[in-house]
Design a protein around this motif. Sequence first.
Motif, short mmCIF file in Angstrom:
data_model
loop_
_atom_site.label_atom_id
_atom_site.label_comp_id
_atom_site.label_asym_id
_atom_site.label_seq_id
_atom_site.Cartn_x
_atom_site.Cartn_y
_atom_site.Cartn_z
N ALA A 49 34.53 -108.19 17.87
CA ALA A 49 34.53 -109.17 16.78
C ALA A 49 33.94 -108.56 15.52
N SER A 50 32.90 -107.77 15.68
CA SER A 50 32.28 -107.12 14.53
C SER A 50 33.24 -106.13 13.88
N GLU A 52 36.49 -106.28 13.98
CA GLU A 52 37.53 -107.09 13.32
C GLU A 52 37.02 -107.64 11.99
N GLU A 53 35.77 -108.08 11.97
CA GLU A 53 35.18 -108.60 10.74
C GLU A 53 35.09 -107.50 9.67
N GLN A 54 34.68 -106.31 10.08
CA GLN A 54 34.62 -105.19 9.14
C GLN A 54 36.01 -104.83 8.63
N GLN A 56 38.54 -106.85 8.24
CA GLN A 56 38.95 -107.87 7.29
C GLN A 56 38.23 -107.70 5.94
N SER A 57 36.95 -107.37 5.97
CA SER A 57 36.22 -107.20 4.72
C SER A 57 36.73 -105.98 3.95
#
Length: 103
Positions: A49-50, A52-54, A56-57
């Motif tokens: 999840a981390s 994926e979040e990176q 996206q950012s």
Amino acid sequence: MSLNLTIYYIIALIALSGLGIVFLNSESILAICFFIFVWLIVQNDPVSASLEEQKQSIRSELISCMIHQSMDQISLNKLVCYKKIQLLASLEYIMLTQKSTNG
């Protein structure tokens, strides 16, 4: 035996190896750590999840930079057109003043 308990045993084995109680060579420890990492990624845990979040950012940052760059390019093109118009107006003024002094 559950998989989480197995991971704790593997981590304990690596820690004991680091203390010199159990002897594992560095290649074995590296392989174990790699397989643990792959397993964690596959299980869709917070690491995944981390990441994926990176992702996206970074994607939103790139899009933002592309938008600002295109806006800057448009502003630059406007500035070039304005300078050309100023140059043409100056040339026209020079031509008119030369005609009036010659004529």
